[in-house]
Structure formats: structure tokens, C-alpha cells
Design a protein around this motif. Structure first.
Motif, short mmCIF file in Angstrom:
data_model
loop_
_atom_site.label_atom_id
_atom_site.label_comp_id
_atom_site.label_asym_id
_atom_site.label_seq_id
_atom_site.Cartn_x
_atom_site.Cartn_y
_atom_site.Cartn_z
N ARG A 90 -4.28 -0.42 -0.93
CA ARG A 90 -3.91 -0.32 0.58
C ARG A 90 -4.20 0.92 1.25
N ARG A 91 -5.35 0.67 2.32
CA ARG A 91 -5.75 2.15 2.86
C ARG A 91 -6.28 2.91 1.97
N GLY A 92 -7.09 2.41 0.82
CA GLY A 92 -7.86 3.34 0.14
C GLY A 92 -7.08 3.77 -1.05
N ILE A 93 -5.65 3.76 -1.08
CA ILE A 93 -4.78 4.21 -2.36
C ILE A 93 -4.21 3.10 -3.13
N VAL A 94 -4.41 3.41 -4.40
CA VAL A 94 -4.11 2.36 -5.39
C VAL A 94 -2.40 2.08 -5.15
N THR A 95 -2.15 0.83 -5.20
CA THR A 95 -0.42 0.52 -4.88
C THR A 95 -0.19 -0.79 -5.60
N THR A 96 0.89 -1.14 -5.52
CA THR A 96 1.42 -2.26 -6.06
C THR A 96 0.75 -3.58 -5.53
N PRO A 97 1.12 -4.84 -5.85
CA PRO A 97 0.53 -6.00 -5.37
C PRO A 97 1.51 -6.17 -4.25
N PRO A 98 1.02 -7.12 -3.08
CA PRO A 98 1.86 -7.02 -1.79
C PRO A 98 3.11 -7.62 -1.95
N TRP A 99 3.36 -8.36 -3.24
CA TRP A 99 4.78 -8.99 -3.22
C TRP A 99 5.84 -8.19 -3.84
N VAL A 100 5.20 -6.93 -4.44
CA VAL A 100 6.22 -6.04 -4.87
C VAL A 100 6.31 -4.73 -4.20
N ASP A 101 7.93 -4.28 -4.10
CA ASP A 101 8.42 -2.94 -3.58
C ASP A 101 7.94 -3.09 -2.03
N GLN A 102 8.18 -3.95 -1.04
CA GLN A 102 7.90 -3.81 0.15
C GLN A 102 9.16 -3.51 0.82
N SER A 103 9.02 -2.63 1.77
CA SER A 103 10.15 -2.31 2.89
C SER A 103 9.85 -2.67 4.07
N CYS A 104 10.72 -2.74 5.21
CA CYS A 104 10.57 -3.16 6.62
C CYS A 104 10.25 -1.79 7.31
#
Length: 81
Positions: free
Chosen positions: A41-55
């Protein structure tokens, strides 16, 4: 040589606390077998979209990912040995 296919996916999210809805663009890199290798996300390795989201509005962690709203193929990336 194993090929990696990069695909951009647009995801929407809804906060279950304040009901704020927002979207974000993720890039998934898949191996020849179709399994995700890495999410970015935005060029940075991240978790999948359904993991660790916050508003982004109220910082609640009770977030519901909505189905991906689209794909955009990007060029194949050869695997570096």
C-alpha cells in the motif's frame, strides 16, 4: 524463472463504530500459481486489506472490509534470484 504478476486492487472499508466509509488502493503480487506473495500500500509492504485496519476518523479497530471494487493489471515482474 518464476514470474510475479502485480495487480492493483481498490478496497473500500466501513467503520462499524462511526460508520465512516473510505477507500484505499493495494497492490498484490501473485506468483504463477495465483497465490498472493506480498501486499503493498503506497509502495510499502503491508498486511492484506482485511487485517489490522483502523478508522482514519475515530481510530476504532472495528472495521469491515468491503469487496474489492476493481482490478488493474500491471506488468509482470521477473523474480530476482
Amino acid at each position: 524463472m518464476r514470474e510475479i504478476n502485480a495487480v492493483a486492487e481498490a478496497w473500500d472499508f466501513q467503520c462499524l463504530r462511526c460508520e465512516h466509509v473510505w477507500g484505499d488502493l493495494y497492490e498484490t503480487c501473485h506468483a504463477d500459481d495465483g497465490r498472493p506473495v506480498v501486499w503493498r500500500r503506497r509502495g510499502i509492504v503491508t498486511t492484506p486489506p482485511w487485517v489490522d485496519q483502523s478508522c482514519p476518523e475515530c481510530s476504532a479497530s472495528h472495521v469491515k472490509p468491503l469487496p474489492s471494487r476493481g482490478y488493474r493489471d500491471t506488468p509482470k515482474i521477473p523474480r530476482q534470484n
